[in-house]
Scaffold this motif. Structure first.
Motif, short mmCIF file in Angstrom:
data_model
loop_
_atom_site.label_atom_id
_atom_site.label_comp_id
_atom_site.label_asym_id
_atom_site.label_seq_id
_atom_site.Cartn_x
_atom_site.Cartn_y
_atom_site.Cartn_z
N LEU A 287 6.50 2.36 -9.17
CA LEU A 287 7.47 3.45 -9.27
C LEU A 287 7.66 3.86 -10.73
O LEU A 287 7.66 5.06 -11.04
CB LEU A 287 8.80 3.04 -8.65
N ALA A 288 7.79 2.90 -11.60
CA ALA A 288 7.98 3.22 -13.02
C ALA A 288 6.79 4.01 -13.57
O ALA A 288 6.97 4.98 -14.32
CB ALA A 288 8.20 1.93 -13.83
N ARG A 289 5.59 3.60 -13.18
CA ARG A 289 4.40 4.35 -13.64
C ARG A 289 4.40 5.78 -13.10
O ARG A 289 4.08 6.73 -13.82
CB ARG A 289 3.12 3.61 -13.24
N TRP A 290 4.75 5.94 -11.83
CA TRP A 290 4.81 7.29 -11.25
C TRP A 290 5.87 8.14 -11.94
O TRP A 290 5.64 9.31 -12.25
CB TRP A 290 5.11 7.21 -9.75
N VAL B 7 0.81 -1.22 0.00
CA VAL B 7 0.00 0.00 0.00
C VAL B 7 0.84 1.27 0.00
O VAL B 7 0.29 2.37 0.12
CB VAL B 7 -1.00 0.02 1.18
N GLN B 8 2.12 1.14 -0.14
CA GLN B 8 2.97 2.33 -0.11
C GLN B 8 2.85 3.12 -1.41
O GLN B 8 2.95 2.56 -2.49
CB GLN B 8 4.43 1.95 0.15
N GLY B 9 2.64 4.40 -1.28
CA GLY B 9 2.55 5.28 -2.43
C GLY B 9 3.59 6.39 -2.38
O GLY B 9 3.71 7.18 -3.30
N ASP B 10 4.35 6.44 -1.32
CA ASP B 10 5.41 7.43 -1.16
C ASP B 10 6.56 7.08 -2.10
O ASP B 10 7.09 5.97 -2.07
CB ASP B 10 5.86 7.39 0.31
N LEU B 11 6.94 8.02 -2.96
CA LEU B 11 7.97 7.73 -3.98
C LEU B 11 9.29 7.31 -3.36
O LEU B 11 9.97 6.42 -3.87
CB LEU B 11 8.18 8.94 -4.90
N ALA C 198 10.62 -0.14 -15.88
CA ALA C 198 11.13 1.15 -16.37
C ALA C 198 11.35 1.08 -17.88
O ALA C 198 11.01 2.03 -18.60
CB ALA C 198 12.42 1.50 -15.65
N ARG C 199 11.87 -0.03 -18.34
CA ARG C 199 12.11 -0.22 -19.78
C ARG C 199 10.79 -0.10 -20.55
O ARG C 199 10.72 0.57 -21.60
CB ARG C 199 12.76 -1.58 -20.00
N ARG C 200 9.73 -0.75 -20.05
CA ARG C 200 8.42 -0.69 -20.73
C ARG C 200 7.85 0.73 -20.71
O ARG C 200 7.25 1.17 -21.70
CB ARG C 200 7.44 -1.66 -20.07
N GLN C 201 8.02 1.45 -19.60
CA GLN C 201 7.51 2.83 -19.54
C GLN C 201 8.25 3.73 -20.53
O GLN C 201 7.64 4.62 -21.12
CB GLN C 201 7.64 3.38 -18.11
N LEU C 202 9.53 3.51 -20.70
CA LEU C 202 10.28 4.30 -21.68
C LEU C 202 9.82 3.98 -23.11
O LEU C 202 9.74 4.88 -23.95
CB LEU C 202 11.78 4.04 -21.55
N ALA D 112 7.02 7.83 -14.94
CA ALA D 112 6.57 8.15 -16.29
C ALA D 112 5.54 9.27 -16.27
O ALA D 112 5.61 10.20 -17.08
CB ALA D 112 5.99 6.91 -16.96
N ARG D 113 4.60 9.21 -15.32
CA ARG D 113 3.59 10.28 -15.21
C ARG D 113 4.23 11.62 -14.91
O ARG D 113 3.76 12.66 -15.37
CB ARG D 113 2.58 9.95 -14.12
N ARG D 114 5.27 11.59 -14.11
CA ARG D 114 5.97 12.82 -13.74
C ARG D 114 6.95 13.28 -14.81
O ARG D 114 7.52 14.36 -14.71
CB ARG D 114 6.71 12.63 -12.42
N GLY D 115 7.18 12.43 -15.78
CA GLY D 115 8.12 12.78 -16.85
C GLY D 115 9.58 12.67 -16.43
O GLY D 115 10.45 13.31 -17.03
N ASP D 116 9.88 11.86 -15.44
CA ASP D 116 11.25 11.70 -14.95
C ASP D 116 11.98 10.64 -15.78
O ASP D 116 12.23 9.52 -15.34
CB ASP D 116 11.25 11.32 -13.47
N VAL D 117 12.32 11.03 -16.99
CA VAL D 117 12.94 10.12 -17.95
C VAL D 117 14.34 9.71 -17.50
O VAL D 117 14.75 8.57 -17.70
CB VAL D 117 12.98 10.78 -19.36
N ASP D 118 15.06 10.62 -16.84
CA ASP D 118 16.42 10.28 -16.40
C ASP D 118 16.41 9.11 -15.42
O ASP D 118 17.20 8.16 -15.57
CB ASP D 118 17.10 11.49 -15.75
N GLU D 119 15.53 9.15 -14.43
CA GLU D 119 15.49 8.04 -13.47
C GLU D 119 14.98 6.77 -14.13
O GLU D 119 15.48 5.68 -13.87
CB GLU D 119 14.65 8.38 -12.24
N LEU D 120 14.00 6.91 -15.01
CA LEU D 120 13.52 5.73 -15.73
C LEU D 120 14.66 5.09 -16.53
O LEU D 120 14.81 3.87 -16.53
CB LEU D 120 12.37 6.11 -16.68
#
Length: 195
Positions: free
Chosen positions: A161-164, A139-143, A185-189, A166-174
């Motif tokens: 995390l990967a979905r979050w 149930v954790q939602g804290d990034l 992360a690979r799929r989100q990219l 991607a929504r935030r546009g954090d391509v570097d971390e992905l």
């Protein structure tokens, strides 16, 4: 094995009386009954105090019951220990196998941003803590906590995390996560969310 019907009825009566006393704010009578050994009165008085922001007093009342493995008392004690920032006792009880204390300690560490200690806690005891925290992890939602869990191999946390990210546009971390082998992360990219 249950007690006699008369004893069970007496127990139910004492519970109801303690409940009514708490509902009517009759703290003096609750305290009198608790001092005389009535555990129902002790629980109700502790709850009454805790509900009014008097967690330190509630701790003192509920601790003896928690020390006798009373599950409800264990739960309340853990919550009030966290509320009062009594992390030392929370740690002690968590390491002794109290799951309520473990959950409260994990949350307390999260809210105190003590992520290194949270990481150590989760990774301790040959994965036993990991399993005991299964529901908490889900149930954790804290990034920041999702990052800790993802780094420790929690596949569900990696996906969330990967979905979050991607929504935030954090391509570097992905990208960093994808390069380290994170398939989510690979799929989100490869398939970013629609704007």
């Amino acid at each position: 094995m249950t007690g006699s019907p008369a004893k069970e009825e007496d127990d139910a009566t004492r519970w109801w009386q303690a409940y009514c006393l708490a509902e009517n704010d009759d703290v003096d009578e609750l305290r009198h009954r608790a001092d005389a050994g009535d555990d129902h009165a002790r629980r109700q008085l502790a709850s009454w105090l805790g509900d009014r922001g008097r967690a330190q007093e509630a701790l003192t009342l509920i601790r003896p019951l928690a020390d006798t493995d009373d599950d409800l008392a264990d739960l309340w004690l853990a919550r009030w220990l966290a509320e009062c920032d009594e992390a030392g006792e929370l740690r002690q009880r968590a390491h002794a196998g109290d799951d309520h204390a473990l959950l409260e300690l994990a949350d307390w560490l999260k809210w105190q941003h003590q992520l290194d200690e949270l990481r150590e806690l989760i990774g301790a005891e040959d994965g036993q803590v990991w399993q005991r925290l299964a529901l908490w992890r889900s149930v954790q939602g804290d990034l920041d906590v999702l990052r800790v869990l993802a780094d420790m191999g929690d596949d569900d946390a990696r996906g969330r995390l990967a979905r979050w990210l991607a929504r935030r546009g954090d391509v570097d971390e992905l990208r960093r996560r994808a390069e380290s082998g994170d398939e989510h992360a690979r799929r989100q990219l490869a398939d970013p969310p629609a704007e």
